[in-house]
Write an enzyme that holds these catalytic residues in place. Structure first.
Site, short mmCIF file in Angstrom:
data_model
loop_
_atom_site.label_atom_id
_atom_site.label_comp_id
_atom_site.label_asym_id
_atom_site.label_seq_id
_atom_site.Cartn_x
_atom_site.Cartn_y
_atom_site.Cartn_z
N CYS A 119 22.43 79.43 14.11
CA CYS A 119 23.46 79.58 15.82
C CYS A 119 25.26 79.07 14.67
O CYS A 119 25.87 78.41 15.52
CB CYS A 119 23.38 79.03 16.65
SG CYS A 119 21.68 79.78 17.31
N HIS A 250 29.45 78.21 20.32
CA HIS A 250 28.25 79.02 20.77
C HIS A 250 27.46 79.91 21.49
O HIS A 250 27.54 78.80 22.76
CB HIS A 250 26.82 78.09 19.03
CG HIS A 250 25.47 79.43 19.44
ND1 HIS A 250 25.52 80.38 19.54
CD2 HIS A 250 24.78 78.77 20.05
CE1 HIS A 250 24.29 80.70 19.60
NE2 HIS A 250 23.31 80.00 20.13
N ASN A 280 22.53 85.66 23.28
CA ASN A 280 22.29 85.31 21.85
C ASN A 280 21.92 85.95 21.07
O ASN A 280 21.41 85.88 20.97
CB ASN A 280 21.60 83.67 22.95
CG ASN A 280 21.64 82.32 21.27
OD1 ASN A 280 22.26 83.19 20.25
ND2 ASN A 280 20.53 81.59 21.34
#
Length: 340
Positions: A119, A250, A280
């Protein structure tokens, strides 16, 4: 930590490719229970997620890059550098960037490498490209990042199944005559290795990759490290959080984004949130959020962007970037690989 400033590249375009298959989290109520699913949706803000359904990183990377280059009018022989960021490569070797290089028909003069990051990977990749452009006189680069992380999650894993989406973002960067700077803060803490990991799937332990995440420790790490990293990136460029037009953290989940925004001291109008329809998406999450934000927008004026990625490792990377708005942004959806 490593903190530095260099000449910033111009952001020319972003294309995000993802599967047509969209899994609705509410449909998992029959497996995990309606109350549990509703609780997770309220906390995370994630309602639907793209799921790879057989597509590889290279499949989505090539589709995104081809669309992007066509949209910008870039030819393959004009690309000086290709960087691919992924935790779910097509093969143990060669690096996925070489698979993408070959399928795109890039010339032998295109420098090519993978970054095996999660990430934080988009900002780390941006730091590599910015530094190589400033030092080596490179003109054009493609930064491609994403995962097919659902291939590492068991169908009955309630803790992870509702969180992650599969997508790949291709970002076009170009050297600019504008005297715009980009400042970075990069850091790592290897004590986080056991808390976000696939122990299987490598040389140390064979078997299919299987993701494990200690969500409480991930949250604690993020709240501990991200705000100081952002502060260092701002300080090295001589700016403050209030100077930023858009802040793209993120996109882990809504709760984490909102908690970090409060800790950093951001206004609501600065914070970009794009997890509802995507979940995500790992290394793709920051460029996907930018793509979602900038589609259909045009401006001759530069903007100040604050980016911060954080996660597996532990790793974190923040950037303060002054750049023009991209002239081309698209989100494309790809059919099952057997239908391509």
């Amino acid at each position: 930590m490593v903190t530095f400033v260099t000449r910033g590249p111009a952001l020319r375009g972003i294309v995000t490719a993802m599967p047509q298959r969209q899994d609705a989290n509410r449909d998992l109520a029959t497996l995990f229970g309606e109350e549990a699913v509703d609780k997770i949706i309220r906390a995370t803000g994630i309602e639907t997620r793209p799921v790879s359904d057989g597509l590889l990183i290279s499949d989505m990377a090539v589709a995104a890059a081809e669309n992007l280059m066509e949209g910008l009018g870039w030819t393959s022989d004009s690309i000086d550098l290709l960087v691919v960021v992924t935790q779910t490569p097509d093969y143990p070797l060669p690096a996925t960037s070489y698979v993408v290089h070959g399928r795109l028909g890039l010339p032998m003069t295109t420098a090519t490498l993978d970054l095996r990051l999660g990430c934080s990977g988009f900002v780390y990749g941006l730091s590599v490209i910015s530094s190589m452009m400033a030092a080596g006189g490179l003109k054009r680069a493609l930064l491609i990042g994403g995962d097919v992380i659902n291939t590492m999650i068991a169908e009955d894993d309630r803790a992870l199944r509702l969180l992650f989406g599969d997508a790949v973002a291709a970002t076009a960067l170009e050297a600019s005559d504008d005297d715009h700077q980009i400042g970075f803060d990069l850091g790592a803490d290897g004590s986080g290795v056991p808390h976000l990991i696939s122990e299987t799937g490598g040389v140390a332990k064979s078997g299919n990759p299987q993701l494990y995440m200690d969500g409480a420790r991930v949250l604690s790490f993020s709240l501990r490290q991200v705000a100081p990293s952002v502060a260092r990136a701002l300080a090295v460029t001589g700016q403050t959080a209030s100077d930023m037009d858009h802040v793209i953290l993120h996109q882990a989940n809504a709760m984490m984004i909102q908690s970090l925004a409060k800790k950093i001291g951001l206004r609501d109008d600065q914070v970009v949130e794009a997890v509802r329809d995507y979940g995500n998406t790992g290394p793709a999450s920051i460029p996907l959020a930018m793509c979602d934000l900038f589609r259909g927008r045009a401006s001759q004026y530069p903007v100040n962007l604050l980016l911060s990625g954080f996660g597996v490792g532990w790793s974190w990377a923040s950037a303060v970037w002054r750049t023009s708005l991209p002239t081309y942004c698209e989100i494309i959806r790809l059919p099952h690989k057997d239908q391509v």
